[in-house]
Design an enzyme around this catalytic site. Structure first.
Site, PDB file in Angstrom:
ATOM      1  N   ASN A  69      16.448 -10.925  39.575  1.00  0.00           N
ATOM      2  CA  ASN A  69      15.280 -11.018  40.273  1.00  0.00           C
ATOM      3  C   ASN A  69      14.257 -11.370  39.452  1.00  0.00           C
ATOM      4  OD1 ASN A  69      13.153 -10.863  41.842  1.00  0.00           O
ATOM      5  ND2 ASN A  69      13.305  -8.764  42.401  1.00  0.00           N
ATOM      6  N   LYS A  76      11.053 -12.159  40.205  1.00  0.00           N
ATOM      7  CA  LYS A  76       9.729 -11.955  40.606  1.00  0.00           C
ATOM      8  C   LYS A  76       8.801 -13.138  40.640  1.00  0.00           C
ATOM      9  CE  LYS A  76      11.004  -7.233  40.059  1.00  0.00           C
ATOM     10  NZ  LYS A  76      10.639  -5.728  39.856  1.00  0.00           N
ATOM     11  N   HIS A 100      12.776  -5.826  49.440  1.00  0.00           N
ATOM     12  CA  HIS A 100      12.366  -5.211  48.029  1.00  0.00           C
ATOM     13  C   HIS A 100      11.163  -4.459  48.223  1.00  0.00           C
ATOM     14  CE1 HIS A 100      11.380  -5.050  43.791  1.00  0.00           C
ATOM     15  NE2 HIS A 100      12.640  -5.165  43.656  1.00  0.00           N
ATOM     16  N   GLU A 106       8.752  -3.896  46.253  1.00  0.00           N
ATOM     17  CA  GLU A 106       7.408  -4.405  46.294  1.00  0.00           C
ATOM     18  C   GLU A 106       6.896  -5.268  47.707  1.00  0.00           C
ATOM     19  OE1 GLU A 106       8.751  -6.571  42.722  1.00  0.00           O
ATOM     20  OE2 GLU A 106       8.708  -4.888  41.772  1.00  0.00           O
ATOM     21  N   GLU A 161      17.522   1.015  45.173  1.00  0.00           N
ATOM     22  CA  GLU A 161      16.283   0.795  44.095  1.00  0.00           C
ATOM     23  C   GLU A 161      15.232   1.785  44.253  1.00  0.00           C
ATOM     24  OE1 GLU A 161      16.241  -3.517  42.378  1.00  0.00           O
ATOM     25  OE2 GLU A 161      15.064  -3.328  44.138  1.00  0.00           O
ATOM     26  N   GLY A 207      10.416  -1.126  36.960  1.00  0.00           N
ATOM     27  CA  GLY A 207       9.810  -1.681  36.079  1.00  0.00           C
ATOM     28  C   GLY A 207       8.860  -0.410  35.198  1.00  0.00           C
ATOM     29  N   SER A 213      14.857  -0.728  36.206  1.00  0.00           N
ATOM     30  CA  SER A 213      15.189  -0.590  34.898  1.00  0.00           C
ATOM     31  C   SER A 213      16.568  -0.509  34.171  1.00  0.00           C
ATOM     32  CB  SER A 213      14.344   0.751  34.210  1.00  0.00           C
ATOM     33  OG  SER A 213      13.065   0.673  34.776  1.00  0.00           O
TER      34      SER A 213
HETATM   35  P1  PGA Z   1      13.260  -3.663  36.969  1.00  0.00           P
HETATM   36  O1  PGA Z   1      13.307  -4.377  38.731  1.00  0.00           O
HETATM   37  O2  PGA Z   1      14.755  -4.059  36.442  1.00  0.00           O
HETATM   38  O3  PGA Z   1      12.354  -4.559  36.049  1.00  0.00           O
HETATM   39  O4  PGA Z   1      13.048  -2.412  36.969  1.00  0.00           O
HETATM   40  C1  PGA Z   1      14.361  -4.047  39.285  1.00  0.00           C
HETATM   41  C2  PGA Z   1      13.888  -4.780  40.652  1.00  0.00           C
HETATM   42  O5  PGA Z   1      12.641  -4.679  40.991  1.00  0.00           O
HETATM   43  O6  PGA Z   1      14.760  -5.431  41.355  1.00  0.00           O
END
Ligand code: PGA
Length: 252
Positions: free
Chosen positions: A9, A11, A95, A97, A167, A173, A213
């Site tokens: 992803n 983003k 997601h 976010e 997640e 992140g 992560s």
């Molecule tokens: P990350 O993001 O691997 O940077 O923690 C995971 C995600 O949001 O899909």
């Protein structure tokens, strides 16, 4: 056994040039090996560029989000039918976010899931608890609610095109990942819920990805858990070498 999937992803990162390069590097690294499914979710404007880069390879194209209608006066939105039209196999929906930064409700997420399935796409439905919810020991009820609400009205037949992604928001992140045991426990629990809602046979086939992560050094421990069928990778998917190392960790 369920095939493992590793999905990147990207983003709101990359440019037209770096998206093209990153996709080409991933395609090159994967070669003809399709033992682990690999998917890339670039930002909307770069979907056609990445579609071109992955053409003829086992790497699949996905979107990061979609709207819940086929067409209409919805300024700025993207229809899942449009995504299918330009060669996307799947889309992420829900997601964290989008839930927390864009204020998406479980209701709109459910409508997006159903629209994307109607458009013929596979759907990666994301669920996850926040740190406050986990500390209050509410993660189980939160996850079950998101799971049930997200899949409301989805038939057992359509569920064959659904992938779940767990997640935990506190792990995205942050460099802080759920332990393999924590993730395994949640996946196992949600799979049992899927069995109640859709029957044991369908639930057994439902893939569960872990996201938050995932890095080359923790991928093996996570991806070898019995109910973890792959990873949804944010930060580490922006570096071809790291992403490919995670794909390798998913090999049988
Ligand atoms: P990350 O993001 O691997 O940077 O923690 C995971 C995600 O949001 O899909």
């Amino acid at each position: 056994v369920r095939k493992k999937w590793v999905i990147g992803n990207w983003k709101m990162f990359t440019t037209a040039a770096t998206a093209k390069q990153l996709a080409a590097d991933v395609v090159k690294g994967v070669g003809g090996d399709d033992r682990v499914g690999v998917g890339l979710c670039p930002p909307f404007p770069y979907l056609p560029i990445v579609a071109e880069a992955v053409r003829g390879s086992p790497v699949e194209l996905g979107a990061q989000d979609c709207y819940c209608e086929k067409e209409g006066a919805f300024t700025g939105e993207v229809s899942p039918w449009m995504l299918a039209d330009i060669g996307c196999l799947f889309t992420l929906v829900g997601h964290s976010e989008r839930r927390h930064k864009l204020g998406e409700s479980d209701d709109i997420i459910n409508r997006k899931v159903r629209a994307a399935l109607d458009a013929g796409l596979y759907v990666v439905l994301c669920v996850g608890e926040t740190l406050t919810q986990r500390e209050a020991k509410r993660q189980e009820s939160v996850l079950l609610f998101q799971f049930d609400a997200g899949l409301s009205g989805v038939t057992a037949e359509a569920l064959k095109r659904v992938v779940l992604a767990y997640e935990p928001v506190w792990a995205i992140g942050t460099g802080k990942n759920a332990t393999a045991e924590q993730a395994q426990e949640v996946h196992h629990h949600l799979r049992r819920r899927a069995a109640v809602l859709f029957g044991a046979e369908v639930a057994e086939k439902l893939p569960f990805l872990y996201g938050g992560s995932v890095k080359p050094d923790n991928a093996h421990a996570l991806l070898t858990q019995p109910d973890i069928d792959g990873g949804l990778i944010g930060g580490a998917s922006l570096k071809a070498a790291d992403f490919l190392a995670i794909v390798k960790a998913g090999l049988p």
